[in-house]
Design a protein around this motif. Structure first.
Motif, PDB file in Angstrom:
ATOM      1  N   ASP A   1       0.820  -1.210   0.000  1.00  0.00           N
ATOM      2  CA  ASP A   1       0.000   0.000   0.000  1.00  0.00           C
ATOM      3  C   ASP A   1       0.858   1.265   0.000  1.00  0.00           C
ATOM      4  O   ASP A   1       0.359   2.351   0.247  1.00  0.00           O
ATOM      5  N   PHE A   2       2.177   1.114  -0.272  1.00  0.00           N
ATOM      6  CA  PHE A   2       3.071   2.275  -0.272  1.00  0.00           C
ATOM      7  C   PHE A   2       2.989   3.012  -1.602  1.00  0.00           C
ATOM      8  O   PHE A   2       3.058   2.399  -2.675  1.00  0.00           O
ATOM      9  N   ILE A   3       2.879   4.304  -1.519  1.00  0.00           N
ATOM     10  CA  ILE A   3       3.118   5.174  -2.668  1.00  0.00           C
ATOM     11  C   ILE A   3       4.274   6.088  -2.291  1.00  0.00           C
ATOM     12  O   ILE A   3       4.182   6.838  -1.314  1.00  0.00           O
ATOM     13  N   PHE A   4       5.379   5.976  -3.022  1.00  0.00           N
ATOM     14  CA  PHE A   4       6.451   6.934  -2.802  1.00  0.00           C
ATOM     15  C   PHE A   4       6.040   8.218  -3.497  1.00  0.00           C
ATOM     16  O   PHE A   4       5.904   8.255  -4.715  1.00  0.00           O
ATOM     17  N   ARG A   5       5.861   9.268  -2.690  1.00  0.00           N
ATOM     18  CA  ARG A   5       5.373  10.536  -3.222  1.00  0.00           C
ATOM     19  C   ARG A   5       6.533  11.469  -3.531  1.00  0.00           C
ATOM     20  O   ARG A   5       7.358  11.774  -2.679  1.00  0.00           O
ATOM     21  N   ASN A   6       6.629  11.893  -4.759  1.00  0.00           N
ATOM     22  CA  ASN A   6       7.440  13.032  -5.159  1.00  0.00           C
ATOM     23  C   ASN A   6       6.719  13.725  -6.306  1.00  0.00           C
ATOM     24  O   ASN A   6       6.941  13.417  -7.477  1.00  0.00           O
ATOM     25  N   THR A   7       5.817  14.637  -5.955  1.00  0.00           N
ATOM     26  CA  THR A   7       5.083  15.396  -6.958  1.00  0.00           C
ATOM     27  C   THR A   7       6.010  16.431  -7.589  1.00  0.00           C
ATOM     28  O   THR A   7       7.142  16.650  -7.134  1.00  0.00           O
ATOM     29  N   PHE A   8       5.548  17.105  -8.628  1.00  0.00           N
ATOM     30  CA  PHE A   8       6.333  18.188  -9.211  1.00  0.00           C
ATOM     31  C   PHE A   8       6.643  19.252  -8.158  1.00  0.00           C
ATOM     32  O   PHE A   8       7.752  19.797  -8.132  1.00  0.00           O
TER      33      PHE A   8
ATOM     34  N   ALA B   1      10.470  20.221  -6.961  1.00  0.00           N
ATOM     35  CA  ALA B   1      10.926  21.610  -7.017  1.00  0.00           C
ATOM     36  C   ALA B   1      11.342  22.095  -5.636  1.00  0.00           C
ATOM     37  O   ALA B   1      12.347  22.812  -5.489  1.00  0.00           O
ATOM     38  N   TYR B   2      10.582  21.718  -4.610  1.00  0.00           N
ATOM     39  CA  TYR B   2      10.909  22.112  -3.235  1.00  0.00           C
ATOM     40  C   TYR B   2      12.279  21.588  -2.828  1.00  0.00           C
ATOM     41  O   TYR B   2      13.103  22.317  -2.241  1.00  0.00           O
ATOM     42  N   ILE B   3      12.561  20.328  -3.138  1.00  0.00           N
ATOM     43  CA  ILE B   3      13.860  19.751  -2.794  1.00  0.00           C
ATOM     44  C   ILE B   3      14.982  20.457  -3.551  1.00  0.00           C
ATOM     45  O   ILE B   3      16.005  20.844  -2.971  1.00  0.00           O
ATOM     46  N   MET B   4      14.802  20.648  -4.852  1.00  0.00           N
ATOM     47  CA  MET B   4      15.828  21.317  -5.644  1.00  0.00           C
ATOM     48  C   MET B   4      16.076  22.739  -5.148  1.00  0.00           C
ATOM     49  O   MET B   4      17.232  23.166  -4.972  1.00  0.00           O
TER      50      MET B   4
ATOM     51  N   HIS C   1       9.733   9.269 -15.691  1.00  0.00           N
ATOM     52  CA  HIS C   1      10.625  10.054 -14.840  1.00  0.00           C
ATOM     53  C   HIS C   1      11.663  10.810 -15.667  1.00  0.00           C
ATOM     54  O   HIS C   1      12.116  11.887 -15.260  1.00  0.00           O
ATOM     55  N   LEU C   2      12.047  10.272 -16.820  1.00  0.00           N
ATOM     56  CA  LEU C   2      12.942  11.010 -17.708  1.00  0.00           C
ATOM     57  C   LEU C   2      12.244  12.250 -18.259  1.00  0.00           C
ATOM     58  O   LEU C   2      12.858  13.320 -18.365  1.00  0.00           O
ATOM     59  N   TYR C   3      10.977  12.119 -18.574  1.00  0.00           N
ATOM     60  CA  TYR C   3      10.231  13.278 -19.060  1.00  0.00           C
ATOM     61  C   TYR C   3      10.004  14.294 -17.937  1.00  0.00           C
ATOM     62  O   TYR C   3      10.012  15.508 -18.187  1.00  0.00           O
ATOM     63  N   ASN C   4       9.833  13.805 -16.708  1.00  0.00           N
ATOM     64  CA  ASN C   4       9.746  14.726 -15.574  1.00  0.00           C
ATOM     65  C   ASN C   4      11.051  15.507 -15.425  1.00  0.00           C
ATOM     66  O   ASN C   4      11.041  16.718 -15.173  1.00  0.00           O
ATOM     67  N   LEU C   5      12.174  14.802 -15.567  1.00  0.00           N
ATOM     68  CA  LEU C   5      13.471  15.466 -15.498  1.00  0.00           C
ATOM     69  C   LEU C   5      13.597  16.509 -16.610  1.00  0.00           C
ATOM     70  O   LEU C   5      14.093  17.627 -16.377  1.00  0.00           O
ATOM     71  N   ALA C   6      13.149  16.170 -17.806  1.00  0.00           N
ATOM     72  CA  ALA C   6      13.203  17.127 -18.912  1.00  0.00           C
ATOM     73  C   ALA C   6      12.408  18.386 -18.599  1.00  0.00           C
ATOM     74  O   ALA C   6      12.814  19.505 -18.957  1.00  0.00           O
ATOM     75  N   HIS C   7      11.290  18.231 -17.899  1.00  0.00           N
ATOM     76  CA  HIS C   7      10.501  19.389 -17.485  1.00  0.00           C
ATOM     77  C   HIS C   7      11.327  20.326 -16.608  1.00  0.00           C
ATOM     78  O   HIS C   7      11.315  21.553 -16.797  1.00  0.00           O
ATOM     79  N   PHE C   8      12.085  19.755 -15.668  1.00  0.00           N
ATOM     80  CA  PHE C   8      12.878  20.589 -14.771  1.00  0.00           C
ATOM     81  C   PHE C   8      14.105  21.170 -15.469  1.00  0.00           C
ATOM     82  O   PHE C   8      14.570  22.248 -15.108  1.00  0.00           O
ATOM     83  N   VAL C   9      14.625  20.477 -16.472  1.00  0.00           N
ATOM     84  CA  VAL C   9      15.679  21.059 -17.303  1.00  0.00           C
ATOM     85  C   VAL C   9      15.129  22.274 -18.032  1.00  0.00           C
ATOM     86  O   VAL C   9      15.759  23.348 -18.072  1.00  0.00           O
ATOM     87  N   ASP C  10      13.931  22.145 -18.589  1.00  0.00           N
ATOM     88  CA  ASP C  10      13.312  23.266 -19.307  1.00  0.00           C
ATOM     89  C   ASP C  10      13.056  24.452 -18.383  1.00  0.00           C
ATOM     90  O   ASP C  10      13.139  25.614 -18.810  1.00  0.00           O
ATOM     91  N   ARG C  11      12.750  24.174 -17.113  1.00  0.00           N
ATOM     92  CA  ARG C  11      12.511  25.242 -16.142  1.00  0.00           C
ATOM     93  C   ARG C  11      13.795  25.876 -15.620  1.00  0.00           C
ATOM     94  O   ARG C  11      13.762  26.891 -14.926  1.00  0.00           O
ATOM     95  N   GLY C  12      14.930  25.298 -15.959  1.00  0.00           N
ATOM     96  CA  GLY C  12      16.208  25.833 -15.524  1.00  0.00           C
ATOM     97  C   GLY C  12      16.636  25.416 -14.142  1.00  0.00           C
ATOM     98  O   GLY C  12      17.647  25.912 -13.623  1.00  0.00           O
ATOM     99  N   LEU C  13      15.911  24.454 -13.527  1.00  0.00           N
ATOM    100  CA  LEU C  13      16.274  23.992 -12.197  1.00  0.00           C
ATOM    101  C   LEU C  13      17.328  22.891 -12.233  1.00  0.00           C
ATOM    102  O   LEU C  13      17.937  22.575 -11.211  1.00  0.00           O
TER     103      LEU C  13
END
Length: 308
Positions: A141-148, A152-155, A174-186
């Motif tokens: 029943d575990f969901i590892f939570r790391n929302t956008f 961003a908060y951690i970064m 998760h690669l596409y999530n990473l690409a989102h943060f690359v696009d945001r400059g984080l």
């Protein structure tokens, strides 16, 4: 590549003390096994902390402090502190040690996911500690939570510290999530992608998946923007890392990822796994990267700019 970065994930937050007597629990055990892994060839030490009384995962910075200072005094290895902790911890708890010590690197899961290891309970009849059984069985029943927002908060929380990340990608999304943060400059090159295979809830340990994950990363980021590494859970560890190394990847071993050294045989230490992958890499003509070489490849700030 002639030089391969070996990461050793020393204890993690999923395996429990009953599963292996070799799993380090106390700060002294974590320090000793970390130092031995570094001596064997690991350039990066990926570290979690555990309650020294019962082995349960903890985010308490005071527990981390007891082994971080020892490792730093006696080794030049890059210290990588988890921001994953365990799936039962809220993000603020998972971030406490990283915020306190501002390491060169932190791990960062690049999305939310089911994260399960409950099948392991079927092999255990007696548990060392009361918490273990419910923790392992409850992982269905575990969901590892790391929302956008969480990512961003951690970064952003560590941006002023100059900490860089081991971007843990358990699935293609998760690669596409990473690409989102690359696009945001984080996230800025050179960044470090850890591709993870074989966790129940993530992508499976199939060679086709590895090739597709790598080609997707190349397409999203360009080959010069990142370094990539691979880990595989359980019995898949060494065979899959061998395949990754043949494709030019870096590798991660350690008792967080697998308790075994070969099929059906428990590893006696993290260093034993490091020595085995060093031998395999050597037979391919590769050498382990030194900590200094890993720092250069990953653009790290240096061990003199941490706060422990």
């Amino acid at each position: 590549m002639a030089k391969v970065i070996i990461t050793c994930a020393v204890t993690g937050g999923a395996h429990t003390p009953t599963m292996s007597d070799a799993l380090p629990v106390t700060p002294q055990e974590i320090a000793e096994q970390s130092l031995a892994a570094a001596e064997a060839g690991a350039a990066i030490l990926h570290l979690h902390a555990r309650n020294p009384e019962n082995g349960a995962p903890t985010g308490d910075p005071e527990v981390y402090r007891q082994f971080l200072s020892v490792i730093r005094q006696r080794s030049d290895a890059v210290i990588n502190i988890t921001t994953g902790g365990s799936a039962t911890m809220p993000v603020a708890e998972r971030l406490r040690a990283a915020m306190a010590f501002k390491p060169e690197m932190c791990s960062l899961n690049m999305g939310s996911m089911n994260f399960a290891f409950f099948p392991a309970a079927a092999r255990i009849s007696e548990w060392k500690h009361d918490w273990e059984r419910d923790y392992v069985l409850g992982s269905d029943d575990f969901i590892f939570r790391n929302t956008f927002r969480d990512i961003a908060y951690i970064m952003e929380s560590l941006s002023d510290a100059g900490t860089r990340f081991e971007h843990e990608c358990y699935d293609l999304s998760h690669l596409y999530n990473l690409a989102h943060f690359v696009d945001r400059g984080l996230v800025k090159p050179p960044f470090f992608i850890q591709m993870i295979f074989g966790i129940l809830g993530g992508v499976g340990p199939d060679l086709e998946n590895l090739v597709y994950m790598k080609s997707t990363a190349d397409r999203l980021f360009g080959k010069g923007a990142f370094q990539w590494s691979v880990l595989a859970a359980g019995r898949h560890q060494m065979p899959f890392l061998t395949q990754a190394a043949l494709l030019g990847g870096h590798v991660r071993v350690g008792l967080e990822d697998s308790l075994f050294i070969e099929r059906g045989v428990l590893a006696v230490s993290n260093a034993q796994q490091v020595k085995k992958i060093v031998r395999i890499l050597g037979e391919m003509g590769h050498e382990p990267a030194t900590p200094a070489e890993a720092r250069t490849m990953l653009g790290l700030k240096g061990g003199d700019r941490v706060e422990f």
